[in-house]
Design an enzyme around this catalytic site. Structure first.
Site, mmCIF file in Angstrom:
data_model
loop_
_atom_site.group_PDB
_atom_site.id
_atom_site.type_symbol
_atom_site.label_atom_id
_atom_site.label_comp_id
_atom_site.label_asym_id
_atom_site.label_seq_id
_atom_site.Cartn_x
_atom_site.Cartn_y
_atom_site.Cartn_z
ATOM 1 N N LYS A 112 0.832 -1.198 0.000
ATOM 2 C CA LYS A 112 0.000 0.000 0.000
ATOM 3 C C LYS A 112 0.873 1.258 0.000
ATOM 4 O O LYS A 112 0.616 2.207 -0.736
ATOM 5 C CB LYS A 112 -0.939 -0.012 1.218
ATOM 6 N N LYS A 156 -4.649 -13.667 -12.542
ATOM 7 C CA LYS A 156 -5.167 -14.330 -11.351
ATOM 8 C C LYS A 156 -6.533 -13.745 -10.987
ATOM 9 O O LYS A 156 -6.703 -12.519 -10.974
ATOM 10 C CB LYS A 156 -4.185 -14.111 -10.194
ATOM 11 N N LYS A 210 -10.669 -9.997 -6.522
ATOM 12 C CA LYS A 210 -11.561 -8.828 -6.408
ATOM 13 C C LYS A 210 -10.854 -7.570 -6.879
ATOM 14 O O LYS A 210 -11.454 -6.722 -7.519
ATOM 15 C CB LYS A 210 -11.942 -8.613 -4.933
#
Ligand code: ADP
Ligand code: TRP
Length: 323
Positions: free
Chosen positions: A111, A190, A193
């Protein structure tokens, strides 16, 4: 042997979650003496910030797991936040955790690398995960490859607590679940979400059919022979086909002279059949919300009893409770 694993309710389950994780958890409920599975809603709070959405996703995750075969008579299913002992244990562990260790953990590191601001919850995420595991004296933790680092952090934290305060925690081992089951998404990457390329387990059949028809394929001519092993449509088909069906489809690929549209139609039919029973069970469970809350209530009671025992042991060891 106690097996424990958690799954975050950050979205509805997709085929990757099922074939890569959930199916293995369900198989393990028969092998383990004791199997604990929980819905990690406190972890999900690091990403899902809408309260109504988090409540709904948590309930959906419970219903989905039960519909897919998690059996409350053979496994303990509960919601993470129903066991407050874990959050207390998390604090005890946080006090001995070095900043450097957490700075190296990938969720936080990634992140930061993307230039996003991370909160302290995401930073401490692996410590809460360690508390989840240690609170139940778990010795086996089935996880995908992406979680192995977190199990190592858990072992480090447990070992250093034990070293400083005396034997308190059981050191767990990661049990890597079959990584060959890496499921591709509709674009061949892959399935995830985060990539917006998922096919959901409980998608409406009509919508699912449309999504399958839109799976990205190449534009080689129909008659050209093709290698099934490198084709993501074939990999998706293989998840559902039996050995004979898979061999037949592989032969069709090698022969050539077929259209991807036919494969997609066959895939849609297989997938619909495969999840037909869970879909029916899901409908039944949805109609009986009191049954679901009863299962989660019973699960939380069993989990809390064990967690209270371990928490007391840790509190006594570090001196916040009389020995
Ligand atoms: P997502 O990438 O969609 O956010 P999660 O990270 O929440 O999925 O994954 C939950 C579990 O499902 C993990 O144990 C992970 O290893 C497994 N999983 C997710 N996507 C796949 C995939 N495409 N193939 C195999 N396993 C997967
Ligand atoms: N971090 C795990 C994931 O994203 C979920 C999780 C939370 C977990 N606590 C856990 C997994 C404890 C195993 C054990 O998939």
């Amino acid at each position: 042997m106690r097996v424990l694993s958690g799954i975050q309710p950050t979205g509805r389950f997709h085929w990757g979650n099922y074939f890569g994780a959930i199916r293995q958890y369900i198989r393990l409920q028969d092998e383990a003496e004791d199997a604990f599975y929980f819905i990690a809603n406190l972890h999900a709070l690091t990403t899902v910030r809408d309260p109504q959405e988090l409540r709904q996703l948590t309930l959906d995750a419970a219903i989905d797991l039960l519909a897919l075969g998690l059996d409350p008579d053979r496994a303990t299913l509960f919601v993470q936040s129903d066991v407050p002992e874990v959050s207390e244990l998390c604090w005890l562990l946080l006090t001995g955790t070095s900043m450097g260790l957490l700075q190296r953990c990938h969720a936080y590191k990634e992140k930061k690398a993307r230039g996003l601001s991370a909160d302290a919850g995401l930073f401490a995420y692996p410590v809460l995960q360690a508390a989840d595991i240690l609170a139940y004296d778990s010795d086996t933790v089935p996880v995908g490859e992406d979680q192995v680092q977190h199990i190592e952090v858990c072992r480090d934290l447990a070992a250093s607590f034990n070293h400083h305060f005396g034997e308190t925690f059981v050191l767990p081992a990661a049990k890597l679940i079959d990584t060959s089951a890496r499921v591709p998404g509709v674009d061949g990457e892959k399935m995830s979400k985060s990539y917006n390329n998922t096919l959901e387990v409980f998608e409406e059949p009509k919508t699912l059919r449309k999504q399958i028809m839109r799976i990205v394929t190449d534009s080689r001519p129909v008659e050209e022979p093709k290698d099934p092993q490198t084709d993501h449509l074939f990999q998706l088909y293989s998840l559902f086909a039996d050995d004979a069906g898979r061999a037949e489809m592989a032969a069709t690929y090698r022969r050539g002279g077929f259209g991807y549209g036919e494969v997609k139609k066959a895939l849609a039919e297989l997938a619909e059949d495969f999840f037909a029973e869970p879909r029916e069970r899901r409908r039944e469970l949805e109609a009986r919300p009191e049954r679901v809350s009863h299962i989660l209530g019973d699960g939380a009671a069993v989990a809390r009893k064990k967690a209270a025992e371990v928490l007391l042991r840790a509190q006594q060891a570090c001196g916040v409770k009389p020995a």
